[in-house]
Design an enzyme around this catalytic site. Structure first.
Site, mmCIF file in Angstrom:
data_model
loop_
_atom_site.group_PDB
_atom_site.id
_atom_site.type_symbol
_atom_site.label_atom_id
_atom_site.label_comp_id
_atom_site.label_asym_id
_atom_site.label_seq_id
_atom_site.Cartn_x
_atom_site.Cartn_y
_atom_site.Cartn_z
ATOM 1 N N GLU A 33 25.113 44.371 52.750
ATOM 2 C CA GLU A 33 23.936 43.555 52.453
ATOM 3 C C GLU A 33 23.392 42.945 53.739
ATOM 4 O OE1 GLU A 33 24.775 40.643 49.424
ATOM 5 O OE2 GLU A 33 25.498 42.145 48.000
ATOM 6 N N HIS A 56 20.992 40.678 45.275
ATOM 7 C CA HIS A 56 21.867 39.499 45.306
ATOM 8 C C HIS A 56 21.083 38.225 44.958
ATOM 9 C CE1 HIS A 56 25.880 37.999 47.201
ATOM 10 N NE2 HIS A 56 25.522 37.255 46.164
#
Length: 328
Positions: A271, A290
């Protein structure tokens, strides 16, 4: 000569405006700086003299903690703390705080949204609009009242999801390696409609499997080729916890083979995820960036509590929330 103000440093805060936290700290007598970096070496070099680090996603390894001798607290803007060397913090007498419970409702709601979207195969139906109105997926959507929801992890978020999902599913089974084995815990889960089972039984019986575990050495890639082979064929997988709970190549292979029908993921092993990440591009996944924590409520509370943990430690000797590391 005026007394020197304690120095609080925001290392990074990628998706939440820290301005209210900065103002709150300044109102309580802190000097505040914002580094805007995830680089531990920059943090070590530019945070000298800091007594408080307010951390987003930046990794804080042992060398940073050891190299900041004035540091008293690492205050996180998340519930997860796997990016902090907790042993080093404990050894250095540094408090570590997180935000337990602030986004419980939001993350559980997001998990339920991913469950519904994958089970109803919403991406497929969105794609065929304007192409073939009568197109149908190879696997028909599941009737949830005839299906079993499996929960791996029965903390705040897992329990809240059970509360939300209980009216929808025929059965909910759950496993948590850290769950207290006492009548009170069993009664609490029973009231939510959860039947406790072993890890293997949850894998074998769940039509939809939802992950709610912290990332630890024991849970790293807990969903791998072996555990997937023990999952119910054609099941669905949802993850709103940490991307590293899943072995990406194993999940891709299971999606390709149909062993897993679809996956709903709010977290990935890398990420921010690149556009060509195999789980982002896979037609049998729904991926969100997220954002399970995100709401008008949490945007305000995350920043307030992160700052308040620092203020409370300096003013009362204890942070506002229960600490991850209490060095006393």
């Amino acid at each position: 000569m005026p007394e020197q103000k304690p120095l609080a440093i925001y290392t990074d805060n990628e998706d939440i405006d820290p301005t209210p936290g900065i103002r709150l700290l300044e109102q309580h007598g802190f000097e505040v700086r914002f580094l805007e970096t995830l680089d531990p070496d920059r943090i070590l070099a530019e945070a000298q003299g800091a007594q408080a680090l307010l951390v987003g996603y930046a990794p804080i390894p042992e060398r940073v903690i050891a190299g900041l001798p004035d540091l008293r607290i690492i205050s996180l803007v998340s519930m997860g703390f796997d990016h902090i060397d907790l042993d080093a913090a404990r050894a250095a007498g540094v408090w570590v705080t997180n935000l337990p419970g602030v986004a419980t409702e939001e993350v559980a709601t997001h998990a339920l949204g991913l469950i519904l979207a994958t089970a109803r195969d919403l991406p497929f139906f969105e794609r065929v609009i304007g192409v073939d109105w009568n197109a149908r997926p190879a696997v028909s959507p599941a009737r949830l009242s005839q299906k079993t929801l499996g929960l791996i992890g029965l903390g705040r978020i897992g329990a809240k999801l059970a509360e939300f999902a209980s009216p929808l599913f025929g059965e909910i089974v759950g496993y948590d390696p850290h769950l207290a084995r006492n009548p009170e815990a069993a009664a609490r889960l029973a009231s939510l409609g959860v039947r406790l089972a072993s890890f293997d039984e949850v894998l074998a019986s769940a039509d939809v499997l939802s992950l709610h575990l912290p990332l630890t050495p024991e849970t790293n890639r807990i969903i791998n080729a072996d555990s997937i082979s023990r999952m119910k064929p054609g099941s669905y997988l949802v993850n709103v916890s940490r991307g590293q709970l899943i072995d990406t190549p194993a999940l891709v292979e299971a999606l390709d083979s149909g062993r897993i029908t679809a996956a709903g993921l709010d977290v990935l092993d890398v990420e921010p995820a690149p556009a060509d990440h195999p789980l982002v591009t896979h037609e049998r996944t729904i991926v969100t960036p997220h954002v399970g924590f995100l709401s008008d409520h949490t945007l305000a509370e995350y920043i307030r509590i992160q700052a308040q943990n620092v203020i409370s430690l300096f003013e009362t000797g204890e942070p506002e929330t229960a600490p991850v590391v209490d060095p006393r």
